[in-house]
Design a protein around this motif. Structure first.
Motif, PDB file in Angstrom:
ATOM      1  N   ASN A 286       0.760  -1.325  -0.071  1.00  0.00           N
ATOM      2  CA  ASN A 286       0.126  -0.085   0.039  1.00  0.00           C
ATOM      3  C   ASN A 286       0.884   1.291  -0.012  1.00  0.00           C
ATOM      4  N   LYS A 287       2.028   1.193   0.824  1.00  0.00           N
ATOM      5  CA  LYS A 287       2.813   2.230   0.932  1.00  0.00           C
ATOM      6  C   LYS A 287       3.539   2.802  -0.388  1.00  0.00           C
ATOM      7  N   ASP A 288       3.988   1.420  -1.430  1.00  0.00           N
ATOM      8  CA  ASP A 288       4.564   1.898  -2.673  1.00  0.00           C
ATOM      9  C   ASP A 288       3.544   2.506  -3.553  1.00  0.00           C
ATOM     10  N   GLN A 289       2.085   1.952  -3.324  1.00  0.00           N
ATOM     11  CA  GLN A 289       1.074   2.246  -4.301  1.00  0.00           C
ATOM     12  C   GLN A 289       0.672   3.736  -4.136  1.00  0.00           C
ATOM     13  N   ASP A 290       0.793   4.152  -2.819  1.00  0.00           N
ATOM     14  CA  ASP A 290       0.474   5.450  -2.441  1.00  0.00           C
ATOM     15  C   ASP A 290       1.827   6.485  -3.118  1.00  0.00           C
ATOM     16  N   GLN A 291       3.023   5.764  -3.077  1.00  0.00           N
ATOM     17  CA  GLN A 291       3.971   6.561  -3.418  1.00  0.00           C
ATOM     18  C   GLN A 291       3.971   6.732  -4.904  1.00  0.00           C
ATOM     19  N   ASP A 292       3.722   5.713  -5.514  1.00  0.00           N
ATOM     20  CA  ASP A 292       3.357   5.867  -6.810  1.00  0.00           C
ATOM     21  C   ASP A 292       2.329   6.927  -7.313  1.00  0.00           C
ATOM     22  N   LYS A 293       1.167   6.919  -6.753  1.00  0.00           N
ATOM     23  CA  LYS A 293      -0.123   8.116  -6.948  1.00  0.00           C
ATOM     24  C   LYS A 293       0.532   9.303  -6.560  1.00  0.00           C
ATOM     25  N   ASN A 294       1.496   9.517  -5.417  1.00  0.00           N
ATOM     26  CA  ASN A 294       2.015  10.912  -5.179  1.00  0.00           C
ATOM     27  C   ASN A 294       2.875  11.398  -6.344  1.00  0.00           C
ATOM     28  N   LYS A 295       3.713  10.366  -6.900  1.00  0.00           N
ATOM     29  CA  LYS A 295       4.570  10.726  -8.008  1.00  0.00           C
ATOM     30  C   LYS A 295       3.804  10.978  -9.285  1.00  0.00           C
ATOM     31  N   ASP A 296       2.725  10.468  -9.466  1.00  0.00           N
ATOM     32  CA  ASP A 296       1.915  10.615 -10.808  1.00  0.00           C
ATOM     33  C   ASP A 296       1.402  12.103 -10.602  1.00  0.00           C
ATOM     34  N   GLN A 297       0.785  12.263  -9.182  1.00  0.00           N
ATOM     35  CA  GLN A 297       0.149  13.659  -8.993  1.00  0.00           C
ATOM     36  C   GLN A 297       1.152  14.691  -9.155  1.00  0.00           C
ATOM     37  N   ASP A 298       2.406  14.532  -8.655  1.00  0.00           N
ATOM     38  CA  ASP A 298       3.459  15.650  -8.628  1.00  0.00           C
ATOM     39  C   ASP A 298       3.714  15.847 -10.107  1.00  0.00           C
ATOM     40  N   GLN A 299       3.805  14.832 -10.987  1.00  0.00           N
ATOM     41  CA  GLN A 299       4.103  15.082 -12.414  1.00  0.00           C
ATOM     42  C   GLN A 299       3.046  15.700 -13.113  1.00  0.00           C
ATOM     43  N   GLN A 300       1.925  15.473 -12.646  1.00  0.00           N
ATOM     44  CA  GLN A 300       0.603  16.201 -13.270  1.00  0.00           C
ATOM     45  C   GLN A 300       0.643  17.670 -13.125  1.00  0.00           C
ATOM     46  N   ASP A 301       1.056  17.885 -11.494  1.00  0.00           N
ATOM     47  CA  ASP A 301       0.944  19.348 -11.109  1.00  0.00           C
ATOM     48  C   ASP A 301       2.055  20.143 -11.871  1.00  0.00           C
ATOM     49  N   LYS A 302       3.237  19.443 -11.950  1.00  0.00           N
ATOM     50  CA  LYS A 302       4.492  20.099 -12.562  1.00  0.00           C
ATOM     51  C   LYS A 302       4.271  20.662 -13.943  1.00  0.00           C
ATOM     52  N   LYS A 303       3.201  19.500 -14.642  1.00  0.00           N
ATOM     53  CA  LYS A 303       2.991  19.838 -16.099  1.00  0.00           C
ATOM     54  C   LYS A 303       2.136  20.878 -16.348  1.00  0.00           C
ATOM     55  N   GLU A 304       1.184  21.103 -15.406  1.00  0.00           N
ATOM     56  CA  GLU A 304      -0.024  22.100 -15.475  1.00  0.00           C
ATOM     57  C   GLU A 304       0.903  23.506 -15.040  1.00  0.00           C
ATOM     58  N   ASN A 305       1.867  23.353 -14.237  1.00  0.00           N
ATOM     59  CA  ASN A 305       2.433  24.798 -13.844  1.00  0.00           C
ATOM     60  C   ASN A 305       3.300  25.088 -15.088  1.00  0.00           C
ATOM     61  N   ASN A 306       3.912  24.328 -15.927  1.00  0.00           N
ATOM     62  CA  ASN A 306       4.748  24.205 -16.968  1.00  0.00           C
ATOM     63  C   ASN A 306       3.928  25.194 -17.867  1.00  0.00           C
ATOM     64  N   ASP A 307       2.624  24.417 -18.131  1.00  0.00           N
ATOM     65  CA  ASP A 307       1.718  25.002 -19.193  1.00  0.00           C
ATOM     66  C   ASP A 307       1.092  26.448 -18.914  1.00  0.00           C
ATOM     67  N   LYS A 308       0.998  26.647 -17.585  1.00  0.00           N
ATOM     68  CA  LYS A 308       0.608  27.971 -17.244  1.00  0.00           C
ATOM     69  C   LYS A 308       1.820  28.940 -17.482  1.00  0.00           C
ATOM     70  N   LYS A 309       2.887  28.758 -17.029  1.00  0.00           N
ATOM     71  CA  LYS A 309       4.197  29.437 -17.180  1.00  0.00           C
ATOM     72  C   LYS A 309       4.373  29.993 -18.704  1.00  0.00           C
ATOM     73  N   ASP A 310       4.189  28.670 -19.602  1.00  0.00           N
ATOM     74  CA  ASP A 310       4.259  28.985 -21.261  1.00  0.00           C
ATOM     75  C   ASP A 310       3.314  29.962 -21.620  1.00  0.00           C
ATOM     76  N   GLN A 311       1.898  29.843 -21.190  1.00  0.00           N
ATOM     77  CA  GLN A 311       0.817  30.693 -21.396  1.00  0.00           C
ATOM     78  C   GLN A 311       1.020  32.189 -21.037  1.00  0.00           C
ATOM     79  N   ASN A 312       1.695  32.319 -19.714  1.00  0.00           N
ATOM     80  CA  ASN A 312       2.154  33.652 -19.420  1.00  0.00           C
ATOM     81  C   ASN A 312       3.056  34.117 -20.263  1.00  0.00           C
ATOM     82  N   LYS A 313       3.961  33.385 -20.545  1.00  0.00           N
ATOM     83  CA  LYS A 313       5.077  33.842 -21.568  1.00  0.00           C
ATOM     84  C   LYS A 313       4.587  34.470 -22.899  1.00  0.00           C
ATOM     85  N   GLU A 314       3.667  33.499 -23.415  1.00  0.00           N
ATOM     86  CA  GLU A 314       3.011  33.912 -24.626  1.00  0.00           C
ATOM     87  C   GLU A 314       2.167  35.318 -24.395  1.00  0.00           C
TER      88      GLU A 314
END
Length: 238
Positions: A157-185
């Motif tokens: 269960n701990k490994d599964q939670d860590q995997d979920k957190n990693k996926d969520q962190d990657q998703q959040d990072k992607k969304e932040n990068n998209d927002k930065k790109d939009q602000n630059k434009e």
């Protein structure tokens, strides 16, 4: 532990069916008594495949012969077959008992406990089975089985939670990068066409209004001069 194994092994020889009415089974029993285990194995195999009336006894005794040939892993399957083909409580008791012995040697204490328990259901008064049952429970308590997959459920269960957190962190990072790109434009667009804001906007409007008023006054003066320079003809020349 060595004393336990020796004691369990010795139990095998005490459970040999003696069926003199059946030729191959009888020959196997005689060979087993003479410690000719290879010969008894061959006789028991023939008896198990050809004589349905003593199939359980033949399978059980075949397991004993194989056991004596130092192959408890294979003997286990013969005892297991004997438990399914056995018809009497005595046959079932002996088959389950020796099945438990092989499982003890494999250190599969949980399965051994169940096997001895089944043996006691068919003969609750056998002291040897009762002793082995208690022994198997003791070793099971001291050596609890591990969960499958090499880890316990909490670790999984701990490994599964860590995997979920990693996926969520990657998703959040992607969304932040998209927002930065939009602000630059947006910044680029603002630099190409800067839009006046606040006081600057009001100042520009005032300047435009003053320019419009000046142009209006100039146009009025031009029109006035045009009107003065025009000659009015009242009469014709003669």
């Amino acid at each position: 532990m060595n004393r336990v194994i020796v004691y369990v092994v010795l139990l095998v020889t005490s459970f040999v069916f003696a069926q003199e009415d059946h030729k191959e089974l009888y020959k196997g029993n005689e060979a087993f008594k003479g410690k000719k285990y290879i010969a008894s194995e061959a006789d028991y195999r023939v008896s198990a495949s050809s004589d349905k009336d003593v199939k359980a006894a033949s399978q059980y005794n075949l397991g004993n012969s194989i056991y004596r040939l130092n192959q408890p892993g294979e003997a286990k399957f013969k005892y297991l077959e004997a438990t399914t083909s056995a018809k009497t409580k005595e046959e079932k008791h002996k088959a389950f008992h020796n099945l438990g012995n092989t499982l003890m040697l494999e250190k599969n204490y949980q399965a051994a406990v169940e096997s001895y328990k089944n043996a006691l259901r068919n003969n609750p008064y056998d002291e040897q089975t009762r002793y082995n049952y208690a022994l198997a429970k003791k070793f099971l308590k001291e050596n609890p089985p591990k969960s499958g997959g090499g880890g316990n459920d909490k670790d999984k269960n701990k490994d599964q939670d860590q995997d979920k957190n990693k996926d969520q962190d990657q998703q959040d990072k992607k969304e932040n990068n998209d927002k930065k790109d939009q602000n630059k434009e947006g910044d680029k667009e603002d630099k190409g066409n800067p839009q006046p804001q606040g006081a600057d906007k009001q100042k520009i409007e005032n300047i435009l209004e003053a320019v419009n008023n000046a142009e209006k006054k100039i146009q009025e003066k031009v029109n006035e001069r045009k009107e003065k320079g025009v000659r009015i003809q009242t009469d014709k020349d003669w």
